[in-house]
Design an enzyme around this catalytic site. Structure first.
Site, PDB file in Angstrom:
ATOM      1  N   ASN A   9      28.778  50.791  45.553  1.00 61.08           N
ATOM      2  CA  ASN A   9      30.009  51.542  45.810  1.00 61.08           C
ATOM      3  C   ASN A   9      31.077  51.064  44.828  1.00 61.08           C
ATOM      4  OD1 ASN A   9      32.322  52.701  46.839  1.00 61.08           O
ATOM      5  ND2 ASN A   9      32.281  51.587  48.787  1.00 61.08           N
ATOM      6  N   TRP A  10      31.344  51.878  43.839  1.00 61.55           N
ATOM      7  CA  TRP A  10      32.287  51.461  42.785  1.00 61.55           C
ATOM      8  C   TRP A  10      33.750  51.605  43.218  1.00 61.55           C
ATOM      9  CZ3 TRP A  10      29.834  53.993  37.734  1.00 61.55           C
ATOM     10  CH2 TRP A  10      28.559  53.441  37.526  1.00 61.55           C
ATOM     11  N   LYS A  11      33.978  52.220  44.349  1.00 62.42           N
ATOM     12  CA  LYS A  11      35.343  52.400  44.878  1.00 62.42           C
ATOM     13  C   LYS A  11      36.264  53.001  43.815  1.00 62.42           C
ATOM     14  CE  LYS A  11      34.479  48.854  48.262  1.00 62.42           C
ATOM     15  NZ  LYS A  11      35.009  47.865  49.174  1.00 62.42           N
ATOM     16  N   HIS A  95      33.612  55.357  55.429  1.00 59.27           N
ATOM     17  CA  HIS A  95      33.864  53.991  54.960  1.00 59.27           C
ATOM     18  C   HIS A  95      35.124  53.453  55.637  1.00 59.27           C
ATOM     19  CE1 HIS A  95      34.794  50.582  52.435  1.00 59.27           C
ATOM     20  NE2 HIS A  95      33.531  50.622  52.042  1.00 59.27           N
ATOM     21  N   GLU A  97      37.519  51.743  54.610  1.00 62.12           N
ATOM     22  CA  GLU A  97      38.781  51.911  53.872  1.00 62.12           C
ATOM     23  C   GLU A  97      39.364  53.297  54.129  1.00 62.12           C
ATOM     24  OE1 GLU A  97      37.232  50.704  50.066  1.00 62.12           O
ATOM     25  OE2 GLU A  97      37.133  48.634  50.777  1.00 62.12           O
ATOM     26  N   GLU A 167      29.005  47.625  58.034  1.00 59.43           N
ATOM     27  CA  GLU A 167      29.921  46.899  57.149  1.00 59.43           C
ATOM     28  C   GLU A 167      31.065  46.294  57.957  1.00 59.43           C
ATOM     29  OE1 GLU A 167      29.740  48.355  52.820  1.00 59.43           O
ATOM     30  OE2 GLU A 167      31.078  49.696  53.884  1.00 59.43           O
ATOM     31  N   GLY A 173      35.059  42.818  50.667  1.00 58.43           N
ATOM     32  CA  GLY A 173      35.951  42.400  49.592  1.00 58.43           C
ATOM     33  C   GLY A 173      36.656  41.080  49.844  1.00 58.43           C
ATOM     34  N   SER A 212      30.691  41.982  50.952  1.00 58.65           N
ATOM     35  CA  SER A 212      30.567  40.841  50.045  1.00 58.65           C
ATOM     36  C   SER A 212      29.118  40.436  49.755  1.00 58.65           C
ATOM     37  CB  SER A 212      31.359  39.640  50.578  1.00 58.65           C
ATOM     38  OG  SER A 212      32.737  39.971  50.668  1.00 58.65           O
ATOM     39  N   GLY A 233      29.812  46.536  47.141  1.00 54.95           N
ATOM     40  CA  GLY A 233      31.044  46.947  46.468  1.00 54.95           C
ATOM     41  C   GLY A 233      31.250  46.181  45.176  1.00 54.95           C
ATOM     42  N   GLY A 234      32.083  45.163  45.248  1.00 54.15           N
ATOM     43  CA  GLY A 234      32.480  44.403  44.061  1.00 54.15           C
ATOM     44  C   GLY A 234      31.326  44.015  43.148  1.00 54.15           C
TER      45      GLY A 234
END
Ligand code: PGA
Length: 251
Positions: A9-11, A95, A97, A167, A173, A212, A233-234
């Site tokens: 997930n590149w957000k 998600h 967010e 998640e 993150g 993470s 993600g990251g």
């Protein structure tokens, strides 16, 4: 046997130049054949990534979609049929967010999930509790209610062509990862909840862990019985790290 899935997930990251670099690095990687790999770039870069990864093993998904499959007057949104037209095969739905920062309700999540399936996209339904909810001992209630919203509205069969991602919000993150045991407990509860409605759907359902995930923590997480891959993600913005996570899912 459930085929593991690792989803990146590149957000809201990337420029055309940095995305071109990442595509090139991904093209150099060899992914284990037994692992399904997908990346979810920002909408602006979907076409670039689809073109750049054409004929490769990596699928492309979107991070969000409209609540409808058909094109129409809905400024700023992307119909799921348009995402299919652009080359997407999957879409993230719900998600945290979007739920927490943008106020996306269960109702919207249900409609997006349905719109994804109408168009032929595989929805990746994200579930998870906040730190306060975990500390209050409400994790399984919160996650169970988010899942029940979709099952009650769309039927358990809708999960036969979907993926679930657990998640924990406190792990996203933050560098804090749920322990394999903490994650497994929730994954097992999710599968048991689905099994109550349909045992076959439950045993085929892929449940990813996200929060993470790093190459260093992936193998242990993916070794748990009910963890079928990861939503990353990251670490997915670094091709080497992402490749290592994908390899961990293959072992
Ligand atoms: P993270 O994000 O790996 O950076 O924690 C996971 C996600 O939100 O999908």
């Amino acid at each position: 046997m459930r085929r593991p899935l690792v989803a990146g997930n590149w957000k809201m990251h990337g420029t055309r130049a940095s995305v071109a670099e990442l595509i090139e690095e991904l093209r150099q990687l060899e992914f284990p054949a037994e692992v399904e790999v997908a990346v979810f770039p920002g909408s602006l870069h979907i076409a670039q990534v689809v073109a750049g990864l054409a004929a490769g093993a990596v699928k492309v998904g979107a991070q969000n979609c409209a609540v409808q499959a058909e094109q129409g007057a809905l400024t700023g949104e992307l119909a799921t049929s348009q995402l299919v037209d652009a080359g997407c095969e999957l879409v993230l739905v719900g998600h945290s967010e979007r739920r927490l920062i943008l106020g996306e309700s269960d109702e919207a999540v249900i409609r997006k999930f349905a719109a994804a399936q109408v168009a032929g996209l595989v929805p990746v339904l994200c579930l998870g509790e906040t730190r306060e909810q975990r500390e209050a001992g409400a994790t399984l209630d919160v996650v169970g209610a988010q899942l029940a919203a979709v099952i009650d509205a769309l039927g358990v069969e809708s999960l036969a062509k979907a993926v679930v991602a657990y998640e924990p919000v406190w792990a996203i993150g933050t560098g804090l990862t749920a322990t394999p045991e903490q994650a497994q407990q929730v994954h097992a509860a999710i599968r048991a909840q689905v099994a109550q409605a349909d045992a076959e759907v439950a045993s085929g359902l892929r449940i990813l862990y996200g929060g993470s995930v790093k190459a260093a923590s992936a193998a242990e997480l993916f070794g748990m019985q009910d963890i079928d891959g990861g939503l990353v993600g990251g670490a997915s913005l670094n091709a080497d790290e992402f490749g290592a996570i994908c390899r961990a899912a293959g072992n």
